[in-house]
Design a protein around this motif. Structure first.
Motif, PDB file in Angstrom:
ATOM      1  N   VAL A   1       0.873  -1.182   0.000  1.00 49.60           N
ATOM      2  CA  VAL A   1       0.000   0.000   0.000  1.00 49.60           C
ATOM      3  C   VAL A   1       0.906   1.226   0.000  1.00 49.60           C
ATOM      4  N   TYR A   2       0.721   2.105  -0.998  1.00 46.02           N
ATOM      5  CA  TYR A   2       1.521   3.327  -1.095  1.00 46.02           C
ATOM      6  C   TYR A   2       0.714   4.509  -0.559  1.00 46.02           C
ATOM      7  N   PHE A   3       1.328   5.281   0.338  1.00 48.02           N
ATOM      8  CA  PHE A   3       0.677   6.444   0.935  1.00 48.02           C
ATOM      9  C   PHE A   3       0.921   7.682   0.055  1.00 48.02           C
ATOM     10  N   THR A   4       0.233   8.756   0.409  1.00 48.88           N
ATOM     11  CA  THR A   4       0.358  10.006  -0.351  1.00 48.88           C
ATOM     12  C   THR A   4       1.767  10.584  -0.285  1.00 48.88           C
ATOM     13  N   ASP A   5       2.498  10.262   0.776  1.00 51.43           N
ATOM     14  CA  ASP A   5       3.863  10.790   0.906  1.00 51.43           C
ATOM     15  C   ASP A   5       4.897   9.924   0.178  1.00 51.43           C
ATOM     16  N   GLY A   6       4.438   8.887  -0.535  1.00 50.24           N
ATOM     17  CA  GLY A   6       5.336   8.031  -1.290  1.00 50.24           C
ATOM     18  C   GLY A   6       5.867   6.840  -0.515  1.00 50.24           C
ATOM     19  N   SER A   7       5.584   6.764   0.784  1.00 51.89           N
ATOM     20  CA  SER A   7       6.062   5.638   1.582  1.00 51.89           C
ATOM     21  C   SER A   7       5.257   4.373   1.257  1.00 51.89           C
ATOM     22  N   VAL A   8       5.885   3.211   1.474  1.00 48.54           N
ATOM     23  CA  VAL A   8       5.251   1.937   1.162  1.00 48.54           C
ATOM     24  C   VAL A   8       5.015   1.154   2.449  1.00 48.54           C
ATOM     25  N   HIS A   9       3.876   0.493   2.527  1.00 49.46           N
ATOM     26  CA  HIS A   9       3.487  -0.279   3.708  1.00 49.46           C
ATOM     27  C   HIS A   9       2.874  -1.592   3.240  1.00 49.46           C
ATOM     28  N   GLU A  10       2.774  -2.558   4.152  1.00 52.66           N
ATOM     29  CA  GLU A  10       2.041  -3.782   3.820  1.00 52.66           C
ATOM     30  C   GLU A  10       0.588  -3.609   4.233  1.00 52.66           C
ATOM     31  N   GLU A  11      -0.279  -4.285   3.505  1.00 52.25           N
ATOM     32  CA  GLU A  11      -1.720  -4.188   3.750  1.00 52.25           C
ATOM     33  C   GLU A  11      -2.057  -4.433   5.216  1.00 52.25           C
ATOM     34  N   LYS A  12      -3.005  -3.639   5.734  1.00 52.57           N
ATOM     35  CA  LYS A  12      -3.442  -3.792   7.122  1.00 52.57           C
ATOM     36  C   LYS A  12      -4.961  -3.730   7.172  1.00 52.57           C
ATOM     37  N   LEU A  13      -5.581  -4.824   7.638  1.00 55.39           N
ATOM     38  CA  LEU A  13      -7.031  -4.914   7.723  1.00 55.39           C
ATOM     39  C   LEU A  13      -7.435  -5.363   9.118  1.00 55.39           C
ATOM     40  N   PRO A  14      -8.697  -5.168   9.522  1.00 48.08           N
ATOM     41  CA  PRO A  14      -9.131  -5.601  10.861  1.00 48.08           C
ATOM     42  C   PRO A  14      -8.939  -7.101  11.056  1.00 48.08           C
ATOM     43  N   ASP A  15      -8.893  -7.515  12.325  1.00 50.42           N
ATOM     44  CA  ASP A  15      -8.652  -8.926  12.630  1.00 50.42           C
ATOM     45  C   ASP A  15      -9.949  -9.716  12.834  1.00 50.42           C
ATOM     46  N   SER A  16     -11.075  -9.156  12.424  1.00 46.53           N
ATOM     47  CA  SER A  16     -12.336  -9.905  12.473  1.00 46.53           C
ATOM     48  C   SER A  16     -13.233  -9.435  11.331  1.00 46.53           C
ATOM     49  N   ARG A  17     -14.090 -10.336  10.870  1.00 49.73           N
ATOM     50  CA  ARG A  17     -14.999 -10.007   9.781  1.00 49.73           C
ATOM     51  C   ARG A  17     -16.231 -10.893   9.894  1.00 49.73           C
ATOM     52  N   LEU A  18     -17.407 -10.295   9.788  1.00 53.11           N
ATOM     53  CA  LEU A  18     -18.668 -11.027   9.840  1.00 53.11           C
ATOM     54  C   LEU A  18     -19.357 -10.921   8.487  1.00 53.11           C
ATOM     55  N   LYS A  19     -19.691 -12.066   7.894  1.00 51.67           N
ATOM     56  CA  LYS A  19     -20.300 -12.106   6.566  1.00 51.67           C
ATOM     57  C   LYS A  19     -21.678 -12.753   6.644  1.00 51.67           C
ATOM     58  N   VAL A  20     -22.635 -12.196   5.882  1.00 46.28           N
ATOM     59  CA  VAL A  20     -23.988 -12.758   5.838  1.00 46.28           C
ATOM     60  C   VAL A  20     -24.439 -12.870   4.381  1.00 46.28           C
ATOM     61  N   PRO A  21     -24.327 -14.049   3.772  1.00 43.39           N
ATOM     62  CA  PRO A  21     -24.883 -14.281   2.433  1.00 43.39           C
ATOM     63  C   PRO A  21     -26.283 -14.916   2.533  1.00 43.39           C
ATOM     64  N   LEU A  22     -27.201 -14.451   1.681  1.00 45.55           N
ATOM     65  CA  LEU A  22     -28.549 -15.014   1.577  1.00 45.55           C
ATOM     66  C   LEU A  22     -28.809 -15.348   0.115  1.00 45.55           C
ATOM     67  N   GLY A  23     -29.331 -16.541  -0.156  1.00 46.33           N
ATOM     68  CA  GLY A  23     -29.500 -16.952  -1.545  1.00 46.33           C
ATOM     69  C   GLY A  23     -30.851 -17.571  -1.830  1.00 46.33           C
ATOM     70  N   PHE A  24     -31.203 -17.567  -3.104  1.00 42.12           N
ATOM     71  CA  PHE A  24     -32.440 -18.199  -3.585  1.00 42.12           C
ATOM     72  C   PHE A  24     -32.146 -18.858  -4.922  1.00 42.12           C
ATOM     73  N   ARG A  25     -32.598 -20.087  -5.067  1.00 42.11           N
ATOM     74  CA  ARG A  25     -32.380 -20.854  -6.288  1.00 42.11           C
ATOM     75  C   ARG A  25     -33.725 -21.397  -6.777  1.00 42.11           C
ATOM     76  N   ALA A  26     -33.932 -21.360  -8.097  1.00 43.04           N
ATOM     77  CA  ALA A  26     -35.155 -21.905  -8.680  1.00 43.04           C
ATOM     78  C   ALA A  26     -34.828 -22.596  -9.994  1.00 43.04           C
ATOM     79  N   ASN A  27     -35.334 -23.806 -10.153  1.00 44.61           N
ATOM     80  CA  ASN A  27     -35.182 -24.566 -11.391  1.00 44.61           C
ATOM     81  C   ASN A  27     -36.563 -24.829 -11.976  1.00 44.61           C
ATOM     82  N   TYR A  28     -36.719 -24.471 -13.255  1.00 44.54           N
ATOM     83  CA  TYR A  28     -38.010 -24.679 -13.919  1.00 44.54           C
ATOM     84  C   TYR A  28     -37.799 -25.579 -15.132  1.00 44.54           C
TER      85      TYR A  28
END
Length: 397
Positions: A242-269
């Motif tokens: 990840v490059y900052f506005t000042d030109g410095s480079v860093h490694e990606e940093k993301l939160p240490d938790s994530r909650l996902k909710v997928p909902l689906g519907f399937r229909a065959n005719y």
């Protein structure tokens, strides 16, 4: 492509021995463990693009992947006439990636440009056909240079008395270890990033799935699906710059938790005897700020009793996570940051078709080689990325 078909022909030659067996036409439910079905799937994937996360959201995303999976299904009945099914699967992928090769920006070519992933799994289920219940369990593993994953799952399903409906529940857990392969200019200490000098961190995923399927009438079948996924641990990728506005480079940093909710519907005719309309919709939302919509349509058309074609189309749209910014736009005030365009706002389209041949006397006259399917798909994103995939499925039964 040559590698795919050589692999297919090689394994097909080994499996040809199944054609020497005589089929059981007595209807006897054997208590001996026997091979029910063998599937071999080979695919070739080629990708191009201009937003590589390894180089901070710019640069080539050229990638090729050759994958081979062999799946063996075995069945037996116990003394209580319950059906036990075992599914043994092993997959091997080999990829080359121009963007991963840039973990070391000074190297003309580094060990990171290619890797091989091996992923075996074993699943078991026991079906009580009289009661309409099924219980299942499985374990899996996935290994590559910088990633090791172990998974386990258990499940239960119950059919209605008239066998037109079925409720299913499944719980899955994955325990991963990520090798901390950082860009060369960000490495500290004397290891230099060689061999086992890398550190590591953990990532755990827990998922619960519920589904309800129902036969509405002889033409229409529907299914509702809901999932809840919780991830904890090291959810970044250390070699994403990840490059900052000042030109410095860093490694990606993301939160240490994530909650996902997928909902689906399937229909065959079932539109008459020769056409099936398969539809699927999924809505997804997580606490990182992503919401997405997936719409899928596939229409298998039976040209003859033994030959069919299946055109398909999938549309996908997502919003960006809260922590995404393009190259050179993050600042030191940002607590979390990524320039991975897979987490940006984009739309994608996937279109293609498959052809399926299942002659009654077997493919090329080999009785137990009862199906061959070829599929091609073209994938595009509106952020200047496209890919093509070709796959082949051989089934022996």
């Amino acid at each position: 492509m040559k590698k795919i078909f050589l692999t297919v022909l090689g394994i097909a030659a080994l499996l040809r021995s199944f054609s020497q067996q005589n089929p059981d036409t007595t209807g006897f439910q054997s208590r001996k463990l026997k091979v029910d079905e063998v599937n071999l799937v080979s695919s070739y994937y080629n990708q191009m693009g201009d937003h590589a996360a390894v180089t901070g959201g710019i640069g080539t995303q050229k990638l090729t992947d050759i994958a081979n999976v062999i799946d063996v299904k075995l069945v037996k009945y116990d003394r209580k006439l319950r059906k036990h099914a075992f599914d043994l699967e092993i997959g091997i992928d080999h990829y080359t990636s121009a963007s991963s090769d840039q973990i070391d920006l000074k190297a003309n070519s580094s060990a990171s440009h290619a890797d091989t992933r091996i992923y075996p799994s074993l699943a078991w289920s026991m079906e009580n056909e009289k009661k309409g219940t099924t219980i299942s369990a499985g374990v899996s593993s996935s290994t590559e240079f910088d990633y090791q994953s172990f998974g386990a799952n258990i499940g239960f399903s119950q059919k209605t008395k008239d066998r037109n409906g079925e409720f299913s529940a499944k719980v899955q857990a994955y325990f991963d270890q990520v090798k901390l392969v950082t860009p060369t200019e960000l490495r500290t200490g004397g290891g230099g990033g060689r061999g086992d000098s890398y550190g590591s961190d953990n990532r755990n995923t827990f998922a619960g799935s519920l589904s309800w399927s129902q036969v509405i009438n002889k033409n229409l079948q529907i299914m509702f699906l809901a999932d809840l996924v919780k991830q904890q641990g090291f959810l970044s990728l250390p070699f994403y710059r990840v490059y900052f506005t000042d030109g410095s480079v860093h490694e990606e940093k993301l939160p240490d938790s994530r909650l996902k909710v997928p909902l689906g519907f399937r229909a065959n005719y079932f539109l008459g005897d020769n056409i099936i309309i398969r539809t699927y919709y999924r809505y997804y939302k997580d606490d990182w700020g992503v919401s997405s919509h997936t719409v899928n349509l596939e229409v298998p058309v039976k040209i003859t009793p033994f030959f069919s074609i299946s055109p398909f189309y999938r549309f996908y749209s997502q919003s960006a996570i809260k922590y995404f910014k393009p190259y050179g736009q993050h600042t030191a005030a940002d607590e979390f940051y990524t320039s991975n365009y897979d987490l940006s706002k984009f739309n994608s389209n996937f279109v293609g078709a498959g052809i399926r041949l299942a002659p009654p006397n077997g493919v090329f006259g080999v009785q137990h080689w009862n199906m061959i399917e070829l599929r091609y798909g073209h994938y595009t994103k509106n952020i200047n990325m496209n890919a093509n995939i070709v796959s082949m499925n051989l089934r022996f039964k």
